[in-house]
Write a protein that holds these residues in place. Structure first.
Motif, PDB file in Angstrom:
ATOM      1  N   GLU A 122       0.795  -1.222   0.000  1.00 57.12           N
ATOM      2  CA  GLU A 122       0.000   0.000   0.000  1.00 57.12           C
ATOM      3  C   GLU A 122       0.834   1.282   0.000  1.00 57.12           C
ATOM      4  O   GLU A 122       0.426   2.285  -0.561  1.00 57.12           O
ATOM      5  N   GLN A 174     -11.692  -2.324  -6.351  1.00 59.39           N
ATOM      6  CA  GLN A 174     -11.438  -0.965  -5.866  1.00 59.39           C
ATOM      7  C   GLN A 174     -12.062   0.085  -6.780  1.00 59.39           C
ATOM      8  O   GLN A 174     -11.617   1.225  -6.826  1.00 59.39           O
ATOM      9  N   ARG A 189      -2.380   9.130 -12.701  1.00 59.17           N
ATOM     10  CA  ARG A 189      -2.532   7.784 -13.257  1.00 59.17           C
ATOM     11  C   ARG A 189      -3.203   7.847 -14.629  1.00 59.17           C
ATOM     12  O   ARG A 189      -4.133   8.629 -14.845  1.00 59.17           O
ATOM     13  N   SER A 201      -6.734  -2.410 -14.467  1.00 64.14           N
ATOM     14  CA  SER A 201      -6.649  -1.987 -13.073  1.00 64.14           C
ATOM     15  C   SER A 201      -6.284  -0.514 -12.967  1.00 64.14           C
ATOM     16  O   SER A 201      -5.304  -0.057 -13.565  1.00 64.14           O
ATOM     17  N   ALA A 212      -5.747   0.763  -9.875  1.00 65.46           N
ATOM     18  CA  ALA A 212      -4.889   0.820  -8.685  1.00 65.46           C
ATOM     19  C   ALA A 212      -3.601   0.049  -8.930  1.00 65.46           C
ATOM     20  O   ALA A 212      -3.549  -0.837  -9.783  1.00 65.46           O
ATOM     21  N   HIS A 226      -0.651  -2.647  -7.935  1.00 65.10           N
ATOM     22  CA  HIS A 226      -0.614  -3.949  -7.261  1.00 65.10           C
ATOM     23  C   HIS A 226       0.773  -4.552  -7.421  1.00 65.10           C
ATOM     24  O   HIS A 226       1.482  -4.249  -8.392  1.00 65.10           O
ATOM     25  N   HIS A 229     -10.122   1.496   0.472  1.00 65.91           N
ATOM     26  CA  HIS A 229      -9.301   2.357   1.329  1.00 65.91           C
ATOM     27  C   HIS A 229     -10.202   3.201   2.230  1.00 65.91           C
ATOM     28  O   HIS A 229      -9.990   4.396   2.437  1.00 65.91           O
TER      29      HIS A 229
END
Length: 399
Positions: free
Chosen positions: A111, A175, A270, A336, A338, A340, A364
């Motif tokens: 994380e 997520q 992102r 994705s 997020a 990983h 989160h």
């Protein structure tokens, strides 16, 4: 052909058991990496794995590898899963012999909540980070990653990265809201979008709020606030996939009667395309000068993490797609948003991921929730995907 089935009730029971280690009053978990709570759940993982007859290896970044090796297995690298034991337990109970050894991996600091950047141990494992640099990262109290790792007793003897894998499959909640909105059981993850983190500092001058006229102030918080708005605007200028976030902001001296003289904050960009991330970065650096110069503030923005977009392995994706169909679950391909550990592992081993929905797309957050049935569906597809890949490996179709 599907002939092994995980125990959803047992899986849920173990999730609830480990959730109590660092559990919060509203049903969440706060278990920072390399803390005493992390040590406790690592101890739990090690004991449970050894009870299944696994050997547990630990590397010098604290990553744990619980391996099941059968008598008929060839001398090939293991197929690894992150990071649930239920699929492995199902194999053990059934006495099912695989071609490759099967492992469950517990990485360190995915994380990045305590030590930045995120996915630290998998980054070292894949050669993205130098170990010496990684263990020198400090938390807000000043403690280094390396010191914290030593303190909980989980610096292992194996060199991080000296652990070849035949493949890696990671199970995670989405997520995000897409699977739930489309009523899909499983997300077949085809890749991970690129992400970049920056640390920014704005420095002005502390001054008394009552005695300092507005036109003579060097208010660092005013500059930082305008930059926060710029970050939001930069992301909105690259629709529909770009996102930009300021998630951490520290104001000094943080007193009600003092004009802030110093502000530190983070920026998170992102997007699935490197070219777009490059454009967003140029706009951020230009905004720092544009905003802070007229305010007579000194400002810097430094990139501290750059995770390029990742495309997962076609053979692993096919194994997941086949597993979802064999298990009778609806599925769709998904990218994705997020980060990983799988994104780094993909640099050194064939890799794919499996997503399950989460309620309202929330993560989160203490309201994060995935049902017992959804967790079981994900674990079932994980098990079947590993078996599919193992079969393909034995037949020489992959690897």
């Amino acid at each position: 052909m599907q002939n092994l089935k995980i125990d959803g009730e047992r899986l849920w029971g173990e999730l609830m058991e480990t959730a109590a280690i660092g559990g919060t009053p509203k049903g969440g978990i706060c278990r920072l990496t390399l803390s005493d709570l992390d040590r406790r759940v690592r101890d739990w993982f090690k004991v449970r794995a050894e009870q299944l007859g696994c050997t547990v290896a630990i590397d010098d970044m604290g990553a744990m590898f619980a391996r099941r090796r059968g008598p008929g297995q060839r001398d090939v690298p293991p197929i690894a899963m992150g990071s649930h034991l239920e699929a492995l337990r199902t194999l053990v109970e059934a006495g099912y012999e695989t071609f490759a050894p099967i492992e469950v991996v517990n990485w360190t600091n995915e994380e990045g909540a305590r030590f930045s950047p995120a996915m630290t141990s998998s980054g070292v494992f894949a050669g993205a980070f130098d170990r010496a640099w990684a263990v020198s990262r400090r938390d807000r109290s000043g403690e280094t990653f390396g010191a914290a790792l030593e303190a909980i007793g989980y610096r292992g003897p194996e060199r991080c990265g000296a652990h070849p894998l035949s493949a890696f499959f990671e199970l995670h909640i989405e997520q995000g809201p897409i699977l739930e909105a489309e009523a899909k059981d499983i997300g077949i993850v085809t890749g991970v979008q690129g992400m970049r983190w920056y640390e920014a500092s704005v420095v002005g001058q502390d001054a008394h709020t009552g005695a300092t006229p507005m036109h003579l102030r060097k208010n660092a918080l005013v500059g930082a606030a305008r930059l926060v708005d710029k970050v939001d605007a930069i992301a909105r200028a690259h629709p529909p996939l770009a996102v930009g976030t300021v998630g951490s902001l520290e104001v000094k001296p943080n007193s009600p009667n003092v004009v802030p003289g110093e502000v530190h904050f983070t920026v998170d960009f992102r997007h699935p395309e490197t070219a777009v991330l490059d454009s967003m970065e140029r706009m951020l650096f230009a905004a720092v000068a544009e905003v802070c110069g007229p305010l007579r503030l000194e400002a810097t923005a430094t990139k501290i993490w750059d995770q390029p977009p990742v495309a997962f392995d076609a053979g692993c994706i096919a194994a997941v797609r086949e597993a979802a169909a064999q298990s009778g679950f609806s599925a769709r391909e998904i990218f994705s948003g997020a980060g990983h550990d799988a994104a780094y592992v993909a640099r050194v081993a064939p890799t794919a991921m499996i997503f399950v929905p989460c309620r309202d797309g929330i993560s989160h957050n203490e309201a994060e929730f995935t049902s017992k049935e959804q967790c079981a569906a994900g674990a079932q597809v994980l098990l079947q995907a590993v078996l599919n890949y193992d079969r393909a490996l034995a037949e020489g179709q992959v690897g």
